[in-house]
Design an enzyme around this catalytic site. Structure first.
Site, PDB file in Angstrom:
ATOM      1  N   TRP A 357       0.837  -1.212   0.000  1.00  0.00           N
ATOM      2  CA  TRP A 357       0.000   0.000   0.000  1.00  0.00           C
ATOM      3  C   TRP A 357       0.863   1.250   0.000  1.00  0.00           C
ATOM      4  O   TRP A 357       0.397   2.353  -0.272  1.00  0.00           O
ATOM      5  CB  TRP A 357      -0.967   0.007   1.191  1.00  0.00           C
ATOM      6  CG  TRP A 357      -0.361   0.322   2.539  1.00  0.00           C
ATOM      7  CD1 TRP A 357       0.687  -0.311   3.131  1.00  0.00           C
ATOM      8  CD2 TRP A 357      -0.751   1.366   3.447  1.00  0.00           C
ATOM      9  NE1 TRP A 357       0.963   0.249   4.359  1.00  0.00           N
ATOM     10  CE2 TRP A 357       0.091   1.281   4.585  1.00  0.00           C
ATOM     11  CE3 TRP A 357      -1.744   2.351   3.429  1.00  0.00           C
ATOM     12  CZ2 TRP A 357      -0.016   2.153   5.681  1.00  0.00           C
ATOM     13  CZ3 TRP A 357      -1.846   3.206   4.522  1.00  0.00           C
ATOM     14  CH2 TRP A 357      -0.993   3.106   5.622  1.00  0.00           C
ATOM     15  N   ASP A 358       2.163   1.082   0.275  1.00  0.00           N
ATOM     16  CA  ASP A 358       3.111   2.198   0.247  1.00  0.00           C
ATOM     17  C   ASP A 358       2.966   3.005  -1.046  1.00  0.00           C
ATOM     18  O   ASP A 358       3.094   4.228  -1.052  1.00  0.00           O
ATOM     19  CB  ASP A 358       4.560   1.679   0.292  1.00  0.00           C
ATOM     20  CG  ASP A 358       4.855   0.798   1.491  1.00  0.00           C
ATOM     21  OD1 ASP A 358       3.921   0.164   2.003  1.00  0.00           O
ATOM     22  OD2 ASP A 358       6.028   0.725   1.900  1.00  0.00           O
ATOM     23  N   GLU A 487       0.823  -1.698  13.104  1.00  0.00           N
ATOM     24  CA  GLU A 487       0.936  -3.164  13.191  1.00  0.00           C
ATOM     25  C   GLU A 487       1.334  -3.626  14.591  1.00  0.00           C
ATOM     26  O   GLU A 487       1.545  -4.813  14.803  1.00  0.00           O
ATOM     27  CB  GLU A 487       1.926  -3.667  12.146  1.00  0.00           C
ATOM     28  CG  GLU A 487       1.410  -3.491  10.724  1.00  0.00           C
ATOM     29  CD  GLU A 487       2.428  -3.873   9.654  1.00  0.00           C
ATOM     30  OE1 GLU A 487       3.623  -3.995   9.988  1.00  0.00           O
ATOM     31  OE2 GLU A 487       2.023  -4.022   8.483  1.00  0.00           O
TER      32      GLU A 487
HETATM   33  C1  BGC Z   1       4.792  -1.113   7.563  1.00  0.00           C
HETATM   34  C2  BGC Z   1       3.764  -1.228   6.456  1.00  0.00           C
HETATM   35  C3  BGC Z   1       4.465  -1.154   5.137  1.00  0.00           C
HETATM   36  C4  BGC Z   1       5.588  -2.190   5.032  1.00  0.00           C
HETATM   37  C5  BGC Z   1       6.418  -2.033   3.767  1.00  0.00           C
HETATM   38  C6  BGC Z   1       5.854  -2.199   7.378  1.00  0.00           C
HETATM   39  O1  BGC Z   1       6.832  -2.073   8.350  1.00  0.00           O
HETATM   40  O2  BGC Z   1       4.199  -1.268   8.823  1.00  0.00           O
HETATM   41  O3  BGC Z   1       2.833  -0.174   6.574  1.00  0.00           O
HETATM   42  O4  BGC Z   1       3.558  -1.372   4.101  1.00  0.00           O
HETATM   43  O5  BGC Z   1       6.467  -2.029   6.118  1.00  0.00           O
HETATM   44  O6  BGC Z   1       7.030  -0.776   3.709  1.00  0.00           O
END
Ligand code: BGC
Length: 767
Positions: A357-358, A487
């Site tokens: 989603w980045d 997260e």
């Molecule tokens: C973040 C996510 C992100 C992913 C890739 C994770 O550490 O919590 O939001 O999509 O890294 O960058």
């Protein structure tokens, strides 16, 4: 944190060779052109620690999933962009001894990433075990003009002896991925051929049948004169090379020019790969190294004209922002709508080079403002093309209709395999919908909605419709068992952000339906038919919008991150002994999950996306509550906080947050740059400057700017493209000047006052 790189406005410079920094530098000094990328591995042999990385965009491997306990719904594989043929290799022997920086004394080592012109150079003196000294200078680049070409000039000068120098330029497909789940190699040989000065190698992936052909040509010059030398031809499995010796007297410079074409079956027919590689190679060889390098410089100069940010009064900040822009432009050029932006770009293996989603949440704004709108459109079309797969994904999880876009993907299929993220971090679906709004709002390309946008929006809305449940006792809808952007909490009920973005998606979908019905009635009817969209569905969406439950804390008048948030022990990060930080390296996962600490913007992500819908006081109350509990352990976190802090007038906080993102990799802030650079968060850094300090927003087709000069800067300027015009915004303590660099007039609002800037005109306001 390691700060070993020198400050410079246009270059990244490493002086002195410390093997402990080498893997970090291999990431930082990476070069790429959107179609291929190369870590800053050495050309010559190196027996020290190194992560080899040559990546071809879109060439990936479905590596069989490895998990402890399988859960129904897990994907079969994790897609990873592969470490591909090592095309940079040039071994060097001096009277029979290999040059290896791990085995000789290295003096005067300098490695430079020239961001202005787009090349990597290195020079040093090697003192061999027997005391022989050699000066080595190399320059290499991957062309942003000829996407399949990479080239190297590698020069050796004996400093205190005369003798034999032996070079082995080669192509080596016998490479592996460090992150291979079962320690397998992923490549098979298809074809190889080596001649005098030439070589070609085709390898293919064991699954999916991606073919990569590399073809090389080299020539050797002594003191500027081309030599005719007989080479020994070397061929072994997945390897072709030439071994060629040159007599050199003390002080004589011997230069090897290596040209390589890397072509893939993504862009050429299987039967034509070798021929295609040779053709591309020949035109590059005919142009010659210097011409290739100078066209590279010109092309980079053009890129900088579109996207440069100039910061006066702070070299560290200047270097950092250019580094971020450089890496973004090296990663994605937008010409191929099958490609996307992995969180590490082409600088390492972590995250597999897949799409997160980045892209929608963080990267899209950079490309919207610094490149033609066709580029950001391609990022959207990428997801449109994955719609059928996203529908299959929703079905696989038990939904009867709708689309759930994957958390991590290469071809539209889900690759992620942790239940709390794969099944629960569903807010990603909202980011994909939001990107459509963001794109249309910025570009004014309303045609996109009828062409592609509505289908994606409707299928996402259908997903939300089933993911919420109605609670008769409350006469409200709730959403259970989710993971928000933070997260550091899983399986929570009613994550405010997820509930909000879900309803926002449904609202926007209804708006778009309404827009199409009014403005494109034929297409509207066609799409309603294609989607088999029923009135009861849209009625249901409206009902959910009206009756969604949002957790709030009435006492503090804030939105609650989730139902149980206030049951946690509310100890702020400043009151935590710093020895616990970063939490993810010091605490058990269990302890993290139960704690109040927030990994990255969550409620604040919503207030950032939907900024127009909330007043400053609401933003302030929520920022003041949540930021002190936030540990920013995702690189995506500080930028959102920096932008909100700017809006709230918290200039110090904004600058502090900006510093955490801008030099993240250059100063190895998170101690993990050796795995690769944080490419997607670099777009966040760009947003911190342009949306944060520059205050850029687009409302009703008007570009709003509300800038201030932060921290220790004396002034800064940035460029943005907006609806055909390109504006240069220059901000000092005293005034703001917006210069229109194109013939197309632009309507803007500067510090709340509207102006129309005629073609090539400017507007100046005092601060
Ligand atoms: C973040 C996510 C992100 C992913 C890739 C994770 O550490 O919590 O939001 O999509 O890294 O960058």
């Amino acid at each position: 944190m390691k700060q070993y790189l020198k400050l410079d406005e246009w270059s990244i410079i490493e002086e002195g060779f410390d093997p402990h920094n080498h893997e970090i530098s291999e990431s930082v000094f990476s070069i790429g052109n959107g179609f291929m990328g190369q870590r800053a591995n050495f050309e010559e042999q190196y027996s020290g620690s190194s992560l080899q990385g040559s990546y071809m965009a879109g060439v990936y491997y479905p590596d069989k999933t490895r998990v402890g306990w399988w859960k129904n719904g897990y994907p079969e594989y994790f897609a990873k962009v592969l470490n591909s043929t090592n095309w940079i290799g040039i071994d060097v022997d001096v009277n029979g001894t290999s040059l290896d920086l791990a085995k000789c004394t290295v003096k005067d080592f300098v490695r430079v990433l020239n961001m202005k012109e787009g090349y990597l150079s290195r020079s040093f003196t090697a003192v061999m075990e027997d005391g022989k000294e050699l000066k080595i200078e190399s320059v290499r680049f991957v062309s942003i003009v000829r996407h399949e070409i990479g080239s190297i000039r590698y020069s050796v000068t004996p400093l205190n002896f005369s003798g034999e120098l032996t070079f082995t330029p080669y192509l080596d497909g016998d490479v592996k991925n460090k992150d291979s789940n079962y320690d397998e190699k992923f490549w098979l040989e298809v074809f190889k051929e080596a001649g005098q000065g030439t070589g070609a190698l085709t390898i293919k992936t064991k699954k999916l049948d991606f073919h990569v052909t590399s073809a090389m040509f080299y020539e050797i010059l002594k003191n500027g004169e081309k030599l005719n030398l007989d080479a020994e031809i070397i061929e072994r499995e997945k390897f072709v090379g030439n071994r060629v010796s040159v007599q050199a007297n003390e002080g004589e410079e011997v230069s090897l020019y290596k040209y390589v074409a890397n072509v893939t079956s993504r862009n050429h027919g299987l039967g034509q790969l070798v021929e295609a590689a040779r053709e591309v190679l020949n035109t590059a060889v005919q142009a010659g190294f210097n011409a290739l390098l100078s066209e590279q410089a010109t092309a980079w100069c053009d890129k900088w004209k579109e996207s440069d940010i100039v910061i006066e009064g702070d070299v560290a900040a200047q270097q950092a922002i250019r580094f971020n822009i450089f890496q973004l432009n090296q990663t994605y050029s937008g010409e191929d709508d099958r490609l996307n932006i992995g969180p590490k770009g082409f600088t390492g293996e972590k995250y597999g080079g897949s799409t997160y989603w980045d892209t929608e949440a963080y990267c899209l704004p950079f490309y919207l403002s610094t490149a033609d709108s066709s580029i950001s459109r391609n990022l959207l079309i990428y997801r449109y093309k994955h719609l059928e797969k996203a529908k299959e994904n929703a079905k696989k999880l038990g939904f009867t209709k709708g689309a759930l876009y994957p958390m991590v993907t290469m071809n539209g299929e889900e690759c992620h395999n942790e239940w709390e993220i794969t099944f629960e971090e569903i807010h990603r679906n909202g980011a994909i919908a939001y990107a459509i709004y963001n794109y249309v709002n910025y570009t004014g390309d309303f045609a996109y909605l009828g062409q592609y946008g509505l289908e994606v929006l409707a299928e996402i809305s259908r997903f939300w419709e089933q993911r919420v449940n109605y609670v008769p006792a409350k006469d409200q809808y709730v959403m259970l068992g989710v993971t928000g952007p933070n997260e550091y909490e899983n399986n929570v009920n009613n994550n405010w952000y997820t509930n909000r973005i879900a309803c926002w998606t449904m609202e926007y979908t209804l708006d778009v339906l309404n827009y199409l019905e009014q403005n494109e009635p034929e297409r509207y009817t066609e799409l309603v038919g294609k989607l088999n969209l029923q009135e009861e569905e849209t009625t249901k969406w409206q009902d959910i919008i009206n009756k969604m439950y949002y957790p709030v804390d009435t006492e503090r008048d804030i939105f609650l991150q989730q139902d149980g948030f206030l049951d946690k022990e509310l100890v702020q990060v400043k009151d935590l002994d710093p020895k616990h930080l970063p939490l993810n390296q010091n605490w058990s996962w269990d302890r993290i999950l139960r704690s109040v600490y927030i990994k990255q913007a969550d409620v604040l992500q919503g207030l950032f996306f939907l900024g127009d819908r909330y007043d400053l006081d609401t933003k302030k109350r929520n920022f003041d509550f949540y930021e002190p509990f936030t540990v920013h352990e995702s690189s995506l976190s500080p930028c959102v906080h920096s932008i909100l802090a700017c809006e709230l007038g918290y200039q110090e906080k904004a600058y502090e947050m900006y510093l955490r993102t801008s030099r993240l990799d250059l100063d190895n802030y998170n101690n993990d740059t050796e795995d690769g650079c944080h490419t997607t968060s670099m777009a966040g850094t760009w947003m911190s400057v342009v949306h944060g300090f520059g205050g850029l927003r687009v409302k009703d087709g008007v570009l709003h700017l509300n800038p201030f000069v932060p921290g220790h800067w004396t002034s800064f300027s940035f460029k943005v493209m907006f609806r055909g015009s390109r504006l240069k915004v220059n901000v000092t303590d005293k005034e703001i000047i917006v210069l229109n660099e194109t013939d197309i007039p632009a309507a803007i609002s500067l510090n709340g006052k509207e102006h129309t800037i005629s073609g090539m005109g400017d507007v100046k306001v005092a601060r």
